[in-house]
Structures are given as structure tokens and as C-alpha cells.
Design a protein around this motif. Structure first.
Motif, PDB file in Angstrom:
ATOM      1  N   PHE A   1      50.451  41.491  43.408  1.00  0.00           N
ATOM      2  CA  PHE A   1      49.958  42.728  44.020  1.00  0.00           C
ATOM      3  C   PHE A   1      48.565  42.446  44.559  1.00  0.00           C
ATOM      4  N   TRP A   2      48.369  42.716  45.863  1.00  0.00           N
ATOM      5  CA  TRP A   2      47.105  42.363  46.519  1.00  0.00           C
ATOM      6  C   TRP A   2      46.172  43.557  46.606  1.00  0.00           C
TER       7      TRP A   2
ATOM      8  N   ALA B   1      45.167  41.981  42.938  1.00  0.00           N
ATOM      9  CA  ALA B   1      44.905  43.080  42.002  1.00  0.00           C
ATOM     10  C   ALA B   1      45.538  42.709  40.654  1.00  0.00           C
ATOM     11  N   ASN B   2      46.739  42.129  40.705  1.00  0.00           N
ATOM     12  CA  ASN B   2      47.399  41.609  39.511  1.00  0.00           C
ATOM     13  C   ASN B   2      48.574  40.747  39.966  1.00  0.00           C
TER      14      ASN B   2
ATOM     15  N   GLN C   1      59.688  43.140  35.963  1.00  0.00           N
ATOM     16  CA  GLN C   1      59.283  44.534  36.115  1.00  0.00           C
ATOM     17  C   GLN C   1      57.779  44.613  35.956  1.00  0.00           C
ATOM     18  N   ALA C   2      57.138  45.401  36.785  1.00  0.00           N
ATOM     19  CA  ALA C   2      55.682  45.516  36.679  1.00  0.00           C
ATOM     20  C   ALA C   2      55.215  46.784  37.368  1.00  0.00           C
ATOM     21  N   GLN C   3      54.036  47.215  36.947  1.00  0.00           N
ATOM     22  CA  GLN C   3      53.422  48.361  37.597  1.00  0.00           C
ATOM     23  C   GLN C   3      52.506  47.869  38.709  1.00  0.00           C
ATOM     24  N   MET C   4      52.630  48.453  39.887  1.00  0.00           N
ATOM     25  CA  MET C   4      51.715  48.123  40.978  1.00  0.00           C
ATOM     26  C   MET C   4      50.359  48.752  40.648  1.00  0.00           C
ATOM     27  N   PRO C   5      49.290  47.941  40.597  1.00  0.00           N
ATOM     28  CA  PRO C   5      47.981  48.500  40.235  1.00  0.00           C
ATOM     29  C   PRO C   5      47.565  49.598  41.217  1.00  0.00           C
ATOM     30  N   LYS C   6      46.748  50.509  40.721  1.00  0.00           N
ATOM     31  CA  LYS C   6      46.346  51.669  41.534  1.00  0.00           C
ATOM     32  C   LYS C   6      45.522  51.253  42.753  1.00  0.00           C
TER      33      LYS C   6
ATOM     34  N   ILE D   1      42.199  36.650  33.894  1.00  0.00           N
ATOM     35  CA  ILE D   1      42.873  35.915  34.965  1.00  0.00           C
ATOM     36  C   ILE D   1      43.984  36.754  35.598  1.00  0.00           C
ATOM     37  N   GLY D   2      44.323  37.890  34.974  1.00  0.00           N
ATOM     38  CA  GLY D   2      45.406  38.711  35.483  1.00  0.00           C
ATOM     39  C   GLY D   2      46.679  38.458  34.712  1.00  0.00           C
ATOM     40  N   SER D   3      47.755  39.124  35.108  1.00  0.00           N
ATOM     41  CA  SER D   3      49.020  39.078  34.389  1.00  0.00           C
ATOM     42  C   SER D   3      48.761  39.550  32.956  1.00  0.00           C
ATOM     43  N   ASP D   4      49.638  39.237  32.022  1.00  0.00           N
ATOM     44  CA  ASP D   4      49.317  39.432  30.617  1.00  0.00           C
ATOM     45  C   ASP D   4      49.757  38.172  29.910  1.00  0.00           C
TER      46      ASP D   4
END
Lengths: 436, 436
Positions: free
Chosen positions: A102-103, A110-111, A130-135, A412-415
Motif C-alpha cells: 500500500f503506497w 504506507a504498509n 488479507q490486509a487493511q489498506m492504511p488510512k 519496517i512495516g508489515s507485522d
């Protein structure tokens, strides 16, 4: 990072062909490589809706296609899916890699997440995530890569991004019991533990965890004289108790099998279904070995009503392999009845014991639920290594709410759950399964 | 534990046939099993000087022969050796097991050790072990076992116990450097590090360790523009310095290979022999991957002038597999140039970072020698998880004496190095080398 922008190919597949529930194809795509000089060969077939990449004879390629969804909506949850046909590839984990990015801007993430895969047929894999698009994100991109190989080819087809409902909450109240049962008989030990189980249930525990070989704890007779079949007398009592109190119960106990062999066996009892999991201790303590306890040879993972779980027992904790395998198989919680750790000695004995639990949790992004015998401290450790519950010494229990959706992020992002498994390199680990 | 005493078989082989340097055969032997009901079939052949044991059709046998040396002398060092021919055995580590036991009384151990093995030919193994007989011991016993199988057979032959000289001392002074090189050019970074190397050498360091990608640290150009071949310009400078100062030097740096690929490579330089070890980072950090650094695919161990060593680099520390493999291969020290750890965040950031180092050391009974970049703390951690040196933040170094003969004992006897490897169960770990 260098983006090699390809000419935009007109997208002819009408989006109307895809219902909302079916997921949407990407709106546009472009070539990508990790840097100039690492490009694989690439092609796109409109007819087959496939993006292809292959080795070009030069070693260790690292590149592929970026597929963009410019219409993805910030804050929403998505499921990305793509199919991959691999030819001449030694390791999918190494060489067929996908990331969902996600840019925030054209070049700043962004993530992002590694996309996981499963085999669907010979040479065919389903990649999905599956992931949430950051706000603050403006775009979703699926990066499909041929990686770290100079040979073979990958054909990616039917990529879709589908909006999904946010994951539902998954929280459990877990009680860890410790205590010093009388050790005069199995019945006396069971009575002692029943009392503590009832107290924990009164406090609304949903899973109640007992220490190691608790039914025969401190009993002088040899294990083979007091061990029971599983299922057997003790597990019947515990299953009835679980049903009555509407709780799940786990513990370890001495098991006598039909061959007369004796195991140190962990049991997970569901309130309705009874025994849903049985694990025989793989790494025996020295004393157990010398007394003729027999080891198990498998690390099973069970679908509990709350999520996936596995168990280890005491000396298993010395070897990091058991935790690794359970977590690889998807365990979100490891229940660990334990007497101690032979490394936990000296001034920092308890501190070292905690450090080991904490690092096992962090390494595998798993909840460690640890019940110590003999009235010693048990702990519940979060996947980021934080101790969130600790039982006081003596007879009693501690309780904590475990959030199975907890994710251990990093700068670094992700989890870390996603990264841990996405960044393992099992193809390079073969030496581990050899003798020293 | 139950000892099943066999009739003493007269020992006819004259001890005179064995010189002192040849080792002595056992004086007597008897059958042993872990408990009644687990016995394998056993026989002894005087003619062939062999002790045989085999499955009797019942599962998971655990027993064999105890061979006694009543004349072993307390306080002396011994080498035990025996040859084993295995037929129909799936795993030697699991099913052909030997222990060297020193008895305080008939039933109480003074100490004991797993005996390690190496393959000498198809189906043939040499088992051997060195240990000191405790001062309060009265007897040495070699316990030869068929274990945890119901099939196959083992033929053990020519067991000997030989007095040996005590192991010689193996202590090294190791310096860990940190600092903030200017980052204006590779030459400027090299000059900066040379200064610190000279200071550490003045303090009589024997091995000097530098942080990660230190030659190109903070340099703005892409790694591929500033990376060097290995051997190359930078390693030549360091090799000359090592020779001049009579020290060994290790570090990680960006390597450019003949295919134009760029690696993050650890180098170990011996003062006389130059580069004796090269390791290419297996687990790349996220940023490295995205920038087109290429990963390595091997965890090599090197014979340094002091002992066996291996290296890992930074993000390798997140995955416990690398440490495991290096230690399996015999590494006594792991040198780890590192920038940080993505799990080391929050209030307990440094504490978590230390915990991870400490548990890696304990799990593998290995010395962890850790150099952090950017003027951050580096540490030297003993195999029992104790931090014995910590470098102050800034530009400088810390130094500690590493005792390669250090053993991490526990109340159970043996030492953890011996137990860790003797008690692993690689036959049960196969899932680890599969993709998640």
C-alpha cells in the motif's frame, strides 16, 4: 529502488464481468525489478490474463510485475488472490514471491505484506493475503516476482483484489494454575486441582491450564504403575468438569498405552467435544529417559474453538525446534506445562527462565502460556515478548485476556507474524534435520 | 532405574595385549534396560569381542549393555571409544545411543555424558567421548543402547577407555568495536576503523571484530557502486593490518561478485593466512531485498587458530536456524555484526535485544560476539547467557577474555553443550525444512 515503467497496456477486460464479491482485476501494471541488472524475462498475455517471468540464463534474478489497484479505498480490508504456475522452480518460498504493497506516495510505502501461498495441484499454487489498506494510502499494488534464481518460469494468472469484512475480534480469558497437590494419590491430586479449576472458572476463565504430569505429581510409585490410558479415568473427570463449567482445560499427565509404554502426554479438552488434542513429549528430561518413559515423535496443532493451538512439555522448551514447528503449522498459542529449565540457574535463574519464554514468543510470534509445577510462577507471554500475566508462588492462578489478533509490528512495516514466515529460508536449513 | 545383573562372563582377553596408549577393554559387563518390559534382545560374542542388541518385535525398546571399568582413576581424563555396526536402523541419533557414566556409588551418578558419533563407512560408526572422571567417582561405565525402536540391530565392538592428557587451555582476548565512521568514502571509513583496530591491538586483543557493512557505512551511493570484490582492495588493507598487528579481524562489507551481484558478506581474516572465511548474509533485511542485494545460501564454519567459528549478519539473528546450524557444525563462537533487531522496540528495547542474544547463546551453547553499528552497544555473551563485555556507546571498543573450554553445567550432570546435541531429535524436525 528503481521502477521500470512499461508502456501502459490497455485493459480490455470489463470490470462488469466481476461481481463485487468476486474481486476486481488490477487497473494497470508495469515491470519492476529490485535494481537494474537483475531483471528476469517478462511478458503479458491479454488473452490468457497472465503475467509471465522467467530466468534469462543470468543468476539470481529479482524482478517481475507490479499490478496496481488505484481505486482501492483507504481503511478498508482486502483479500488479494493470484494463481501461480511454476515450471523448473526448486523452491516456491525462495523463487515465487509476492508482496501486497500500500503506497503513501509513488515511492513511499504506507504498509506492505508478504503474500502466503498454498499448493493447489502439481506445480500450481494459490497466493493470497488479507490486509487493511492504511488510512493514508493512495494505492494497492501486488508485486509478483521471480526471485533469486536464473532458471525456471512463473505464470501468474487471475489476480484479484476483493473487499472483505474486517476480521472479527478473537479474545480469550486464559487462567494459568500452579500449586502443590498432596501427592498421596491420583485422586487426591485430581481433587486438589478440581478446586483450583472451579475457582478459575468462577472468575470467567475460558481456558484453564494445569502444570506438568499433574495427576501423578509427587506420587512415589513408578510412572508405569500410576499412568492411565488417554482417554481414561482422569480425562473423563476433567471432560465432565469442562462441560459443567463451560471451560476448556489442558494439562500434561502420564499416559499408559496399550503396548504398556508410558508417555508424558499433554491433553487439550474442549468443553463440548472432550479431548481434541493429545501430544506426547518429544524431548524427555534426563530422569524420564533413564526411567523408561517413551518419547513422542510429532508436534500436532489443534483447531480449538478459539484458534489454532499446540502444546509442548517442560524440557521441550530447551530445543527451539518444537516451537518453530508448531508455529509453522499455524499455532497461535503454545500451552507449556513445565517444571523448570536446566539453564535457569544462578543469580539470574528466574530472569533467564523468563528470557527464554520471551524469545520463544518473539521468534515465532506466538502466545506462550506457561504453567509451572510446585507452586512456582507461571506466565503468559505476548508474541512481542511482554509478560502480561504472572501467577504468584503458592496455590492459585493468574488470568489474562489473550487477543489472538494481536500483531507485533515493527518500524519496517508489515507485522512480525507475516515477516517471520515470509522471510524464512527453509531451502537453506537442511543441515538442521541432520544429526550433529 | 533397574539394573538387570547378568552372570559375569569371564574376561579372557589379556589386558597385556593393549598398551597404555591403546586404551583398555572393560573389565566386566552386565545387561541394562531403562525399565522392566523395555528390554531388547541381547547377546555377547567373546570371539568377536562384540555386544549385540536387537529389536524383539515389540515397539520402542530401550536397553542394552553396561560395560564397566572398575580401575578407572578419579580425577584423570579419559577417551572412550567403541565401534558400532547398525543394521535396519532408521536414525543413529535416535536408536544407537551411548553414554559414559561415572558412578559415585552403585546407583548414584557422579557425572555422565552422551557419547558422540561419526560415520566411518556405510552402516558403521565410531562413538567416542572425552571426559574427566570426577574426583568422587569409583567406576566408569559405558552404557550401549538400542533405543526407541523395535526393529534393527546394533553390534558394538572393541570398546576401550584410554587415559589422555587434560585438554589444554584455550583463551582468547576478543575486542568488539563500535563507532560512527564519517561515511564520506570507503577510504575514510577504513581509516576511521584502522585507528580503532590499532587501539584494540595495543590492548593485546587477539581477535578484533567490526560492525556490519562497515566499509560502506553511511555512504550515499547505491551498494553496487561502492561494493568490492573479496578478496579486494579493502580486505588487502585489513590483511596487511592483521599481519602487522598480529591480530585476527572480522567484519561485514558489501561484496561485488564477478556476475555483478552484490552481497552483504562477512569476512574472517587470519593474521598469517589472510581471508580464511567468507559468509554471505542469508536473511536479508527488508531494505536490502528491495534494493537488490542478493542473499547467500550456506552457513559455513571455519577453523580459526583459536577454535571453530562462524559468522551471521544482523537480520540473520531474527531466525534461530542460522545459529543452530553453525553450532551443529561445531562453531564455538558466532561473530555477529549487526545494526539492530526489529523486535527490539518499546520501553524494553535494549533489554529485548540482549535477551535474544542471551537465548541464542544458551540454546546453542555458543559464545555470541556482537558488534553493533553506529556507536551502539556491542556485547560478548557467554554460552550460559551471561553478558561478560559491553561496549560503551560512541567510538570505541570493549574487550573480554573468551574461554573456549567454558562449559555450562546444570544440576542434572553432564554439561549443556554435551546434552544439547545428545538430546536433539532431528528425525522429528523434518517439518522445519518445509515451507510454512
Amino acid at each position: 529502488m528503481r521502477h521500470i515503467v512499461a508502456a501502459l497496456i490497455p485493459v480490455l477486460m470489463p470490470c462488469l464481468a466481476y461481481g463485487a464479491s468476486e474481486g476486481r482485476p488490477p487497473g494497470r501494471w508495469e515491470k519492476w525489478s529490485a535494481r537494474e541488472g537483475l531483471e528476469p524475462k517478462r511478458s503479458y498475455s491479454r488473452k490468457r490474463n497472465t503475467w509471465t517471468m522467467s530466468g534469462n540464463g543470468r543468476p539470481m534474478r529479482h524482478g517481475g510485475w507490479d499490478l496496481h489497484w488505484d481505486d482501492a479505498k483507504p481503511g478498508r480490508w482486502y483479500r488479494f488472490e493470484v494463481h501461480c504456475e511454476a515450471t523448473g522452480i526448486d523452491s516456491i518460498q525462495e523463487s515465487a514471491h509476492a508482496e501486497l504493497i500500500f503506497w503513501k506516495t509513488k515511492d513511499e510505502r504506507a504498509n506492505w505484506f508478504h503474500v502466503s501461498f498454498e499448493k493447489t495441484a502439481a506445480g500450481r499454487y494459490r497466493f493470497s493475503s488479507q490486509a487493511q489498506m492504511p488510512k493514508d494510502a493512495i494505492r494497492a499494488t501486488a508485486r509478483l516476482m521471480l526471485r533469486w534464481t536464473g532458471k525456471g518460469s512463473l505464470k501468474w494468472s487471475d489476480p484479484t483484489l476483493k473487499e472483505i469484512a474486517p476480521p472479527s475480534e478473537r479474545k480469550i480469558k486464559v487462567a494459568i494454575i500452579t500449586g502443590r497437590p498432596p501427592g498421596t494419590s491420583v485422586e487426591a491430586n485430581m481433587k486438589f486441582m478440581e478446586q483450583l479449576i472451579r475457582e478459575a472458572a468462577k472468575e470467567k476463565a475460558e481456558i484453564i491450564c494445569l502444570p506438568e504430569v499433574i495427576t501423578t505429581w509427587k506420587i512415589k510409585e513408578a510412572a508405569q504403575s500410576v499412568a492411565s490410558p488417554i482417554p481414561g479415568k482422569e480425562t473423563k473427570v476433567l471432560s465432565r468438569l469442562a462441560r459443567e463449567l463451560k471451560v476448556d482445560i489442558n494439562l500434561s499427565m502420564h499416559e499408559l498405552d496399550s503396548d504398556g509404554l508410558v508417555y508424558n502426554t499433554a491433553v487439550y479438552i474442549d468443553r463440548d467435544r472432550g479431548i481434541i488434542g493429545k501430544y506426547r513429549k518429544v524431548h524427555l528430561a534426563v530422569g524420564e529417559r533413564w526411567k523408561g518413559i517413551t518419547p513422542g515423535d510429532d508436534f500436532p496443532v489443534w483447531e480449538t474453538r478459539f484458534g489454532k493451538a499446540g502444546m509442548l512439555i517442560c524440557y521441550d522448551n530447551v530445543h527451539p525446534e518444537g516451537h518453530r514447528i508448531l508455529s509453522q503449522k499455524g499455532a497461535e498459542v503454545i500451552f507449556l506445562p513445565i517444571m523448570g529449565d536446566p539453564r535457569a540457574v544462578g543469580n539470574r535463574a528466574y530472569q533467564k527462565w523468563l528470557e527464554i519464554m520471551s524469545v520463544r514468543a518473539m521468534d515465532n510470534h506466538v502466545w506462550m502460556v506457561v504453567c509451572q509445577n510446585n507452586g512456582d510462577r507461571g506466565v503468559i507471554v505476548r508474541p512481542d515478548g511482554e509478560v502480561i500475566a504472572e501467577v504468584d508462588p503458592g496455590n492459585g492462578f493468574a488470568m489474562a485476556e489473550i487477543d489472538l489478533n494481536f500483531r507485533y509490528d515493527s518500524w519496517i512495516g508489515s507485522d512480525f507474524l507475516n515477516r517471520n514466515w515470509g522471510e524464512r529460508r527453509p531451502a537453506v536449513y537442511r543441515r538442521i534435520v541432520e544429526d550433529k
